[in-house]
Design a protein around this motif. Structure first.
Motif, PDB file in Angstrom:
ATOM      1  N   GLU A 141       0.840  -1.197   0.000  1.00  0.00           N
ATOM      2  CA  GLU A 141       0.000   0.000   0.000  1.00  0.00           C
ATOM      3  C   GLU A 141       0.871   1.241   0.000  1.00  0.00           C
ATOM      4  N   ALA A 142       0.316   2.320  -0.544  1.00  0.00           N
ATOM      5  CA  ALA A 142       1.003   3.602  -0.602  1.00  0.00           C
ATOM      6  C   ALA A 142       0.197   4.624   0.188  1.00  0.00           C
ATOM      7  N   VAL A 143       0.857   5.315   1.087  1.00  0.00           N
ATOM      8  CA  VAL A 143       0.177   6.275   1.971  1.00  0.00           C
ATOM      9  C   VAL A 143       0.888   7.615   1.888  1.00  0.00           C
ATOM     10  N   GLN A 144       0.106   8.655   1.667  1.00  0.00           N
ATOM     11  CA  GLN A 144       0.639  10.019   1.666  1.00  0.00           C
ATOM     12  C   GLN A 144      -0.082  10.826   2.741  1.00  0.00           C
ATOM     13  N   ARG A 145       0.706  11.481   3.575  1.00  0.00           N
ATOM     14  CA  ARG A 145       0.148  12.262   4.685  1.00  0.00           C
ATOM     15  C   ARG A 145       0.751  13.663   4.702  1.00  0.00           C
ATOM     16  N   HIS A 146      -0.042  14.620   5.174  1.00  0.00           N
ATOM     17  CA  HIS A 146       0.439  15.970   5.413  1.00  0.00           C
ATOM     18  C   HIS A 146       0.771  16.099   6.895  1.00  0.00           C
ATOM     19  N   GLY A 147       1.886  16.750   7.201  1.00  0.00           N
ATOM     20  CA  GLY A 147       2.244  16.957   8.595  1.00  0.00           C
ATOM     21  C   GLY A 147       3.689  16.622   8.869  1.00  0.00           C
ATOM     22  N   GLU A 148       4.113  16.832  10.102  1.00  0.00           N
ATOM     23  CA  GLU A 148       5.492  16.541  10.482  1.00  0.00           C
ATOM     24  C   GLU A 148       5.767  15.039  10.353  1.00  0.00           C
ATOM     25  N   PHE A 149       6.912  14.714   9.796  1.00  0.00           N
ATOM     26  CA  PHE A 149       7.241  13.321   9.503  1.00  0.00           C
ATOM     27  C   PHE A 149       7.193  12.434  10.748  1.00  0.00           C
ATOM     28  N   ILE A 150       7.830  12.866  11.830  1.00  0.00           N
ATOM     29  CA  ILE A 150       7.885  12.048  13.046  1.00  0.00           C
ATOM     30  C   ILE A 150       6.481  11.816  13.590  1.00  0.00           C
ATOM     31  N   ASP A 151       5.660  12.861  13.629  1.00  0.00           N
ATOM     32  CA  ASP A 151       4.286  12.722  14.124  1.00  0.00           C
ATOM     33  C   ASP A 151       3.493  11.742  13.256  1.00  0.00           C
ATOM     34  N   THR A 152       3.683  11.837  11.958  1.00  0.00           N
ATOM     35  CA  THR A 152       2.991  10.933  11.038  1.00  0.00           C
ATOM     36  C   THR A 152       3.389   9.488  11.291  1.00  0.00           C
ATOM     37  N   LEU A 153       4.683   9.277  11.434  1.00  0.00           N
ATOM     38  CA  LEU A 153       5.167   7.911  11.648  1.00  0.00           C
ATOM     39  C   LEU A 153       4.706   7.361  12.991  1.00  0.00           C
ATOM     40  N   LEU A 154       4.729   8.183  14.021  1.00  0.00           N
ATOM     41  CA  LEU A 154       4.282   7.730  15.339  1.00  0.00           C
ATOM     42  C   LEU A 154       2.806   7.331  15.318  1.00  0.00           C
ATOM     43  N   SER A 155       2.018   8.017  14.504  1.00  0.00           N
ATOM     44  CA  SER A 155       0.589   7.688  14.421  1.00  0.00           C
ATOM     45  C   SER A 155       0.349   6.343  13.740  1.00  0.00           C
ATOM     46  N   LEU A 156       1.331   5.862  12.989  1.00  0.00           N
ATOM     47  CA  LEU A 156       1.204   4.588  12.275  1.00  0.00           C
ATOM     48  C   LEU A 156       1.992   3.465  12.929  1.00  0.00           C
ATOM     49  N   GLU A 157       2.790   3.786  13.940  1.00  0.00           N
ATOM     50  CA  GLU A 157       3.749   2.829  14.474  1.00  0.00           C
ATOM     51  C   GLU A 157       3.111   1.583  15.083  1.00  0.00           C
ATOM     52  N   SER A 158       1.917   1.689  15.609  1.00  0.00           N
ATOM     53  CA  SER A 158       1.283   0.544  16.257  1.00  0.00           C
ATOM     54  C   SER A 158       1.080  -0.625  15.289  1.00  0.00           C
ATOM     55  N   SER A 159       1.069  -0.325  13.984  1.00  0.00           N
ATOM     56  CA  SER A 159       0.874  -1.383  12.986  1.00  0.00           C
ATOM     57  C   SER A 159       2.186  -1.822  12.349  1.00  0.00           C
ATOM     58  N   ALA A 160       3.326  -1.335  12.870  1.00  0.00           N
ATOM     59  CA  ALA A 160       4.618  -1.603  12.227  1.00  0.00           C
ATOM     60  C   ALA A 160       5.430  -2.647  12.977  1.00  0.00           C
ATOM     61  N   ARG A 161       6.140  -3.491  12.241  1.00  0.00           N
ATOM     62  CA  ARG A 161       7.125  -4.400  12.837  1.00  0.00           C
ATOM     63  C   ARG A 161       8.545  -3.970  12.500  1.00  0.00           C
ATOM     64  N   LEU A 162       8.678  -3.127  11.464  1.00  0.00           N
ATOM     65  CA  LEU A 162       9.973  -2.608  11.065  1.00  0.00           C
ATOM     66  C   LEU A 162       9.762  -1.293  10.327  1.00  0.00           C
ATOM     67  N   VAL A 163      10.587  -0.295  10.664  1.00  0.00           N
ATOM     68  CA  VAL A 163      10.579   0.989   9.967  1.00  0.00           C
ATOM     69  C   VAL A 163      11.884   1.110   9.191  1.00  0.00           C
ATOM     70  N   ILE A 164      11.796   1.560   7.939  1.00  0.00           N
ATOM     71  CA  ILE A 164      12.985   1.723   7.110  1.00  0.00           C
ATOM     72  C   ILE A 164      13.081   3.179   6.671  1.00  0.00           C
ATOM     73  N   ILE A 165      14.264   3.760   6.855  1.00  0.00           N
ATOM     74  CA  ILE A 165      14.474   5.168   6.528  1.00  0.00           C
ATOM     75  C   ILE A 165      15.861   5.330   5.926  1.00  0.00           C
ATOM     76  N   GLY A 166      16.021   6.286   5.039  1.00  0.00           N
ATOM     77  CA  GLY A 166      17.318   6.559   4.448  1.00  0.00           C
ATOM     78  C   GLY A 166      18.244   7.250   5.430  1.00  0.00           C
ATOM     79  N   HIS A 167      19.525   6.975   5.313  1.00  0.00           N
ATOM     80  CA  HIS A 167      20.528   7.571   6.196  1.00  0.00           C
ATOM     81  C   HIS A 167      20.564   9.084   6.074  1.00  0.00           C
TER      82      HIS A 167
END
Length: 283
Positions: free
Chosen positions: A100-126
């Motif tokens: 799935e592809a998700v696009q959100r408006h807002g601060e990146f960290i806040d957006t990710l924290l709102s989705l974290e409960s459904s995550a087993r792994l987060v991947i981010i560029g260095h």
């Protein structure tokens, strides 16, 4: 079912994020989410121009600035959609079934924290959009992300290659004990050669814990090479990684404010800034 959340943006690092996510999704048999966050851009000009130019000219310029902001937001939205569509197509062609592809408006960290409960792994560029291929420039969100999330985080290098081995930086404390257990419980690193490395510290039972960790990894099916080193932590670990052609570094971290106690500190920030391979932070 918990997902792998891959955070993509307009930087050249997004390709490695996508490739890493596809690799991890295949091993873990997990659904994959590509996330693009549109953050509010800082104003390039001061909005208080009183006393500088005349009223009529000021009104005209403010209208033009507002139009530019709207255009910038529209371009960011459309570019993000194209990035997500391309990433989703790439994952589907690689055999990922649940994407799935998700696009959100807002601060990146806040957006990710709102989705974290459904995550087993987060991947981010260095690194981010301004870094090019310079891995010494750590992305502005990386440290904040590691301070706040409780999910394992994979920080990718610029060009992804499937790892053949990994190095676990083990110090005998709770963080690396948890990292060890996560490695044993997960399929992500199965089949990879393990280099178990520790730097001598003041713990009386450090050697005993180190030997026990090696035994647990061997019992878990890993081929293990052990090294007990002395000296500066970041320098010794980086030297070992480079001298032994290590493909991935695995470290443990405290959650919340306790991150400063081991992972987030001068040694680890030096490693993140200078390590030229992916870093998997187990939490």
């Amino acid at each position: 079912m918990q997902k792998i959340i891959a955070c993509i943006d307009e930087s050249t690092w997004s390709t490695s994020v996508q490739d890493s996510a596809i690799w991890a999704a295949g091993l873990l048999q997990s659904p994959l989410m590509f996330l693009h966050s549109i953050e509010r851009q800082p104003q390039p000009l001061s909005t208080d121009l009183s006393g500088t130019i005349g009223l009529g000219a000021r009104s005209k310029l403010m209208t033009e600035i507002a139009s530019l902001d709207q255009l910038r937001a529209k371009v960011s939205l459309e570019l993000g959609k194209e990035l997500l569509e391309a990433a989703e197509l790439k994952a589907n062609e690689a055999g990922c079934l649940q994407v799935e592809a998700v696009q959100r408006h807002g601060e990146f960290i806040d957006t990710l924290l709102s989705l974290e409960s459904s995550a087993r792994l987060v991947i981010i560029g260095h690194s981010g959009t301004k870094a090019g291929k310079n891995f010494h420039v750590l992305g502005t969100h990386v440290e904040s992300l590691l301070r706040q999330v409780s999910t394992p985080v994979l920080i990718t290098h610029h060009d992804f290659t499937v790892p053949k081995n990994f190095m676990l930086a083990f110090d005998g404390r709770e963080t690396t004990e948890l990292a060890l257990q996560r490695i044993l419980n997960s399929k992500l690193l199965n089949g990879l050669d393990c280099h178990l490395v520790t730097i001598k510290n003041k713990q009386a039972d450090q050697q005993e814990k180190f030997d026990q960790a090696a035994e647990r990894l061997i019992s878990g099916g890993f081929k293990v090479t052990t090294s007990f080193l002395e000296g500066d932590i970041s320098k010794q670990l980086l030297n070992y990684q480079q001298n032994n052609a290590i493909d991935m570094l695995v470290m443990g971290a405290f959650s919340g404010s306790r991150l400063r106690q081991f992972f987030i500190g001068s040694n680890t920030l030096k490693m993140l800034e200078n390590c030229d391979v992916p870093v998997l932070v187990m939490k």
